[in-house]
Design an enzyme around this catalytic site. Structure first.
Site, PDB file in Angstrom:
ATOM      1  N   HIS A 142     -52.010 -32.859 -52.045  1.00  0.00           N
ATOM      2  CA  HIS A 142     -52.152 -32.313 -50.686  1.00  0.00           C
ATOM      3  C   HIS A 142     -50.922 -32.690 -49.869  1.00  0.00           C
ATOM      4  O   HIS A 142     -50.510 -33.850 -49.848  1.00  0.00           O
ATOM      5  CB  HIS A 142     -53.415 -32.905 -50.037  1.00  0.00           C
ATOM      6  CG  HIS A 142     -53.545 -32.612 -48.592  1.00  0.00           C
ATOM      7  ND1 HIS A 142     -53.977 -31.399 -48.113  1.00  0.00           N
ATOM      8  CD2 HIS A 142     -53.297 -33.383 -47.498  1.00  0.00           C
ATOM      9  CE1 HIS A 142     -54.005 -31.439 -46.786  1.00  0.00           C
ATOM     10  NE2 HIS A 142     -53.598 -32.631 -46.401  1.00  0.00           N
ATOM     11  N   HIS A 145     -50.929 -28.461 -43.953  1.00  0.00           N
ATOM     12  CA  HIS A 145     -51.456 -27.119 -43.710  1.00  0.00           C
ATOM     13  C   HIS A 145     -50.341 -26.221 -43.184  1.00  0.00           C
ATOM     14  O   HIS A 145     -49.335 -26.710 -42.669  1.00  0.00           O
ATOM     15  CB  HIS A 145     -52.602 -27.155 -42.687  1.00  0.00           C
ATOM     16  CG  HIS A 145     -53.818 -27.820 -43.226  1.00  0.00           C
ATOM     17  ND1 HIS A 145     -53.982 -29.197 -43.200  1.00  0.00           N
ATOM     18  CD2 HIS A 145     -54.924 -27.313 -43.819  1.00  0.00           C
ATOM     19  CE1 HIS A 145     -55.150 -29.499 -43.760  1.00  0.00           C
ATOM     20  NE2 HIS A 145     -55.741 -28.376 -44.137  1.00  0.00           N
ATOM     21  N   ARG A 159     -45.637 -22.394 -39.395  1.00  0.00           N
ATOM     22  CA  ARG A 159     -45.419 -23.826 -39.215  1.00  0.00           C
ATOM     23  C   ARG A 159     -46.118 -24.556 -40.350  1.00  0.00           C
ATOM     24  O   ARG A 159     -47.333 -24.614 -40.408  1.00  0.00           O
ATOM     25  CB  ARG A 159     -45.963 -24.307 -37.876  1.00  0.00           C
ATOM     26  CG  ARG A 159     -45.817 -25.822 -37.682  1.00  0.00           C
ATOM     27  CD  ARG A 159     -46.202 -26.273 -36.284  1.00  0.00           C
ATOM     28  NE  ARG A 159     -47.582 -25.979 -35.952  1.00  0.00           N
ATOM     29  CZ  ARG A 159     -48.610 -26.831 -36.098  1.00  0.00           C
ATOM     30  NH1 ARG A 159     -48.395 -28.044 -36.588  1.00  0.00           N
ATOM     31  NH2 ARG A 159     -49.819 -26.477 -35.756  1.00  0.00           N
ATOM     32  N   CYS A 161     -47.133 -27.740 -41.424  1.00  0.00           N
ATOM     33  CA  CYS A 161     -47.414 -29.031 -40.795  1.00  0.00           C
ATOM     34  C   CYS A 161     -47.706 -30.015 -41.928  1.00  0.00           C
ATOM     35  O   CYS A 161     -48.773 -29.983 -42.532  1.00  0.00           O
ATOM     36  CB  CYS A 161     -48.604 -28.862 -39.862  1.00  0.00           C
ATOM     37  SG  CYS A 161     -49.039 -30.324 -38.952  1.00  0.00           S
TER      38      CYS A 161
END
Length: 175
Positions: A142, A145, A159, A161
């Site tokens: 991970h 996002h 974007r 993030c």
């Protein structure tokens, strides 16, 4: 996630961030690419015990359990050093500093990945909203996002993030 291209996997996640079990897990290709884009960058597969031994507790929580570091605490939030940002878990090159921009959101923001096959997208329904999770295509860690349509003056209107703890920066002088 057609604006970003790449492979988009729709997967329901629980409020804790873990994938939900059952038939809700499906895969959707946003454009013509091999079924597994990670195969293009050399897949890294380790047991959870191996990941725990390699990563700090915070790194493990974010990278392997889809956690999030607190805003404005990350090492790269305000960094302007030129170079390449790599996945902290597997060292895959993910973002270049010339795509990083100041979004004032508390995490490093990029408007595009180094190459679409370096990341994959997972629909994230946790937190009571529909978001698009960004994962490393090489090791399935991970990263953060991606958001669109927020009005930032970038070439992609996206974007990414990204958690600082998900990255390492290789300065241009070393690249």
């Amino acid at each position: 996630m057609s604006a970003a291209g790449g492979v988009f996997e729709q997967r329901t996640r629980t409020a804790a961030g873990a994938p939900a079990t059952g038939e809700e897990e499906t895969s959707v290709t946003a454009q013509q690419q091999p079924a597994d884009p990670a195969a293009q960058v050399g897949r890294v597969i380790k047991s959870e015990a191996e990941w725990r031994a390699q990563l700090s507790p915070e790194e493990y929580h974010v990278l392997r359990e889809a956690g999030t570091e607190r805003p404005f605490t990350g090492e790269y939030t305000d960094t302007t050093t030129e170079g390449v940002y790599r996945c902290r878990a597997c060292s895959a090159e993910l973002f270049r500093s010339d795509t990083k921009f100041e979004s004032h959101c508390g995490w490093p923001s990029f408007f595009t990945p180094l190459a679409e096959e370096r990341v994959r997208y997972v629909e994230d329904l946790s937190m009571g909203v529909r978001r698009t999770e960004v994962r490393c295509a090489r090791c399935d860690s991970h990263l953060g996002h991606v958001f669109s349509g927020e009005g930032y003056d970038t070439p992609t209107d996206l974007r990414y993030c990204i958690n600082s703890v998900s990255l390492t920066l290789e300065p241009a002088s070393q690249a």
